[in-house]
Write a protein that holds these residues in place. Structure first.
Motif, PDB file in Angstrom:
ATOM      1  N   PRO A  64       0.870  -1.183   0.072  1.00 13.05           N
ATOM      2  CA  PRO A  64      -0.013   0.047  -0.079  1.00 13.05           C
ATOM      3  C   PRO A  64       0.823   1.090  -0.167  1.00 13.05           C
ATOM      4  O   PRO A  64       0.474   2.206  -0.282  1.00 13.05           O
ATOM      5  N   LYS A  67      -0.774   4.413   1.627  1.00 14.05           N
ATOM      6  CA  LYS A  67      -2.190   4.837   1.108  1.00 14.05           C
ATOM      7  C   LYS A  67      -3.130   3.496   1.429  1.00 14.05           C
ATOM      8  O   LYS A  67      -2.749   2.377   0.935  1.00 14.05           O
ATOM      9  N   TRP A  68      -4.233   4.094   2.008  1.00 13.01           N
ATOM     10  CA  TRP A  68      -5.365   2.806   2.301  1.00 13.01           C
ATOM     11  C   TRP A  68      -6.578   3.493   1.963  1.00 13.01           C
ATOM     12  O   TRP A  68      -6.878   4.758   2.152  1.00 13.01           O
ATOM     13  N   GLY A  70      -7.621   4.909  -0.617  1.00 10.03           N
ATOM     14  CA  GLY A  70      -7.621   6.021  -1.512  1.00 10.03           C
ATOM     15  C   GLY A  70      -6.950   7.177  -0.631  1.00 10.03           C
ATOM     16  O   GLY A  70      -6.985   8.190  -1.085  1.00 10.03           O
ATOM     17  N   LYS A  71      -6.666   6.993   0.759  1.00 13.73           N
ATOM     18  CA  LYS A  71      -6.007   8.156   1.351  1.00 13.73           C
ATOM     19  C   LYS A  71      -4.762   8.008   1.897  1.00 13.73           C
ATOM     20  O   LYS A  71      -4.246   6.859   2.084  1.00 13.73           O
ATOM     21  N   ILE A  72      -3.820   9.055   1.363  1.00 12.98           N
ATOM     22  CA  ILE A  72      -2.682   9.010   2.005  1.00 12.98           C
ATOM     23  C   ILE A  72      -2.354   9.215   3.305  1.00 12.98           C
ATOM     24  O   ILE A  72      -2.849  10.264   3.783  1.00 12.98           O
ATOM     25  N   TYR A  73      -1.534   8.396   3.985  1.00 16.35           N
ATOM     26  CA  TYR A  73      -1.352   8.656   5.503  1.00 16.35           C
ATOM     27  C   TYR A  73       0.193   9.251   5.579  1.00 16.35           C
ATOM     28  O   TYR A  73       0.837   8.110   5.158  1.00 16.35           O
ATOM     29  N   LEU A  80       0.974   1.738   8.642  1.00 16.32           N
ATOM     30  CA  LEU A  80      -0.228   2.108   8.074  1.00 16.32           C
ATOM     31  C   LEU A  80      -1.295   1.330   8.610  1.00 16.32           C
ATOM     32  O   LEU A  80      -2.324   1.678   8.686  1.00 16.32           O
ATOM     33  N   HIS A 310       7.065   4.250   1.337  1.00 15.71           N
ATOM     34  CA  HIS A 310       5.800   5.373   0.972  1.00 15.71           C
ATOM     35  C   HIS A 310       6.019   5.695  -0.158  1.00 15.71           C
ATOM     36  O   HIS A 310       6.896   6.420  -0.794  1.00 15.71           O
ATOM     37  N   GLN A 311       4.886   5.765  -0.972  1.00 21.01           N
ATOM     38  CA  GLN A 311       4.766   6.173  -2.179  1.00 21.01           C
ATOM     39  C   GLN A 311       5.042   7.820  -2.347  1.00 21.01           C
ATOM     40  O   GLN A 311       5.244   8.224  -3.665  1.00 21.01           O
ATOM     41  N   ASP A 312       4.647   8.571  -1.381  1.00 20.77           N
ATOM     42  CA  ASP A 312       4.678  10.017  -1.652  1.00 20.77           C
ATOM     43  C   ASP A 312       5.632  10.582  -0.537  1.00 20.77           C
ATOM     44  O   ASP A 312       5.116  10.986   0.647  1.00 20.77           O
TER      45      ASP A 312
END
Ligand SMILES: C[C@@H]1O/C(=N\OC(=O)Nc2ccccc2)[C@@H](O)[C@H](O)[C@@H]1O
Length: 477
Positions: A64, A67-68, A70-73, A80, A310-312
């Motif tokens: 993930p 992101k879970w 559709g929401k970025i944490y 996560l 983390h993707q972002d």
């Protein structure tokens, strides 16, 4: 007035207080520190000389990537499951997506070797409970995933082959295992946690027996009351690992004593073989020079707080290579080690920012690595321009300049009777930097023009009181 009777109770109180306080410092503990001072065996000396290591956080959480639903944490990606409050049975379904088909252990090992990492610590099992090796004791492991690659086996083989020592991270905290408990409040808790302790003991034994090249364990997830109430168990784990493999190195974070005191026992004595409390923070040269009397290791993330993928990364500050080099230098200059973390992607590749970082560390270490490896605390007055590092073996002294003074020269204040004879930049040792008198036991070293973009390392030729080299180092305390 007869003072004898009036003062007597006070004197008794003072005596009892002193003896109590003094007694507390020497309280005999069953599960406290097992020895004082630094281990001097070869395995620990190698740990101490390695200085620079790579930390790898990899697991289902990479899928993930922060992101879970559709929401970025923005919190740590490997947490996560906690941030998004995902029930364990739902999180566990991620196992069906575990398919790192691009994973290439040799490529990772090559990158690490080129970057100059001397050791590597990798997550065998993080808090999520997923095991990156085929474990006999659970089906929440790679053997039960679509891609059954034995990640631990591939990594320890590839890294050992290129001469990098491998350590295993193991989380005692386990969000998946039904017998994990945060606290022991009932007979049921007691019985469950006993089962959990057996599970952990079996897995740790399995890891050492399957991968005998492992050099040590980095334990984590030991801050809950259930572990603090089991100090005896933490000592038994330490003793078990050392009996399975003499010379095994275990961090202080595993340990709790008779009273639940962690890292340091109730007599303020370090437990484990080195202090592992510096996570995303460093000891201060002003207040924490006590760390120079023991072995210790700091661990750091490149973003503010992302261990897993983390993707972002825009969610926080991402350290530049020069910032990472300063964290490494600061640790070594205070006699410690540094683990620099990467969080591989779910497909088994390394993100570009981390590959670029490793390449830039490589370029700097190729020139300046001799100041880092086997580096140690020198004990001279800390200067604003940067750090001193003394080589544990050669006693060479290095000045590592990070903050260039507007005067274009750095001040080097030496202890009484010590003088600086020569100064040579590591990037070209044939060059001699100008040295000029500033005052008693103080010289200027003139920096080259134009100013440099990376930390600038100067090797100092130092002479001691009796003219011999090596007499200038502060006595080891
Ligand atoms: C290296 C890091 O270690 C951790 N936590 O370390 C801590 O020391 N956590 C902590 C610190 C202070 C109080 C409570 C927990 C993990 O939770 C994190 O995901 C990562 O693996």
């Amino acid at each position: 007035m007869n003072y004898r009777f009036t003062l007597l109770p006070l004197l008794i109180a003072v005596f009892v207080t002193i003896s109590t306080v003094h007694g507390q410092e020497n309280e005999s503990l069953k599960y406290g520190s097992q020895y004082e001072g630094k281990r001097q065996d070869e395995a620990m000396q190698k740990f101490r000389e390695n200085r620079l290591g790579q930390f790898i956080h990899w697991g289902l959480y990479a899928i993930p990537g922060g992101k879970w639903d559709g929401k970025i944490y923005p919190g740590a990606a490997e947490w996560l499951q906690s941030w998004a409050d995902v029930p364990p049975e739902e999180w566990s379904k991620l196992i069906n997506q575990w398919n790192p088909d691009e994973f290439d252990a040799q490529e990772w090992a090559h990158m690490a070797k080129e970057a100059g990492f001397k050791y590597m610590t990798v997550t065998t099992k993080h808090h999520e409970g997923f095991c990156l090796w085929p474990s006999e004791y659970t089906d929440f492991d790679v053997a039960s995933a679509p891609n059954k690659t034995d990640i631990m086996g591939e990594l320890i083989d590839a890294y050992t082959k290129v001469g990098i020592d491998v350590y295993f991270y193991y989380s005692i905290l386990d969000w998946h295992h039904p017998d994990w408990r945060y606290d022991i409040k009932s007979e049921e808790d007691e019985q469950a946690f006993e089962r959990y302790k057996t599970y952990v003991d079996n897995q740790l034994t399995e890891l050492v027996e399957r991968y005998p090249e492992v050099k040590g364990f980095w334990f984590d997830g030991t801050w809950d009351k259930s572990v603090k109430k089991n100090g005896k168990w933490t000592l038994e784990i330490q003793q078990m690992l050392k009996s399975l493999k003499p010379g095994m190195i275990v961090n202080s974070r595993l340990r709790a004593d008779d009273h639940g005191s962690r890292h340091f026992d109730s007599n303020d004595k370090l437990m484990g073989d080195y202090e592992s409390g510096y996570e995303r923070r460093l000891p201060s040269f002003r207040e924490d020079t006590i760390v120079t009397t023991r072995d210790w290791e700091a661990v750091m993330t490149v973003p503010e707080n992302q261990w897993g993928y983390h993707q972002d990364w825009s969610v926080s500050h991402v350290k530049s290579t020069n910032e990472v080099l300063e964290w490494i230098t600061h640790s070594v200059a205070m006699g410690g080690n540094m683990l620099v973390n990467i969080g591989p992607k779910p497909d088994g590749t390394i993100r570009q920012q981390e590959k670029t970082l490793m390449k830039e560390i490589e370029q700097w270490m190729d020139i300046n690595g001799e100041a880092i490896y086997a580096g140690d605390y020198l004990g001279w007055e800390k200067q604003d321009w940067g750090y001193y590092i003394a080589d544990q073996k050669t006693n060479e002294v290095y000045a590592l300049v990070f903050n260039v003074p507007v005067t274009q020269k750095i001040t080097v204040a030496t202890p009484e009777g010590i003088s600086i004879e020569e100064a040579h930049p590591l990037k070209d040792e044939s060059e001699s930097l100008k040295i000029s008198e500033k005052g008693p036991n103080e010289v200027f070293i003139h920096l080259p023009q134009p100013m440099f973009e990376a930390p600038y390392v100067i090797k100092l030729k130092v002479s001691g009181k009796d003219g011999s080299k090596g007499t200038y180092r502060k006595a080891k305390t």
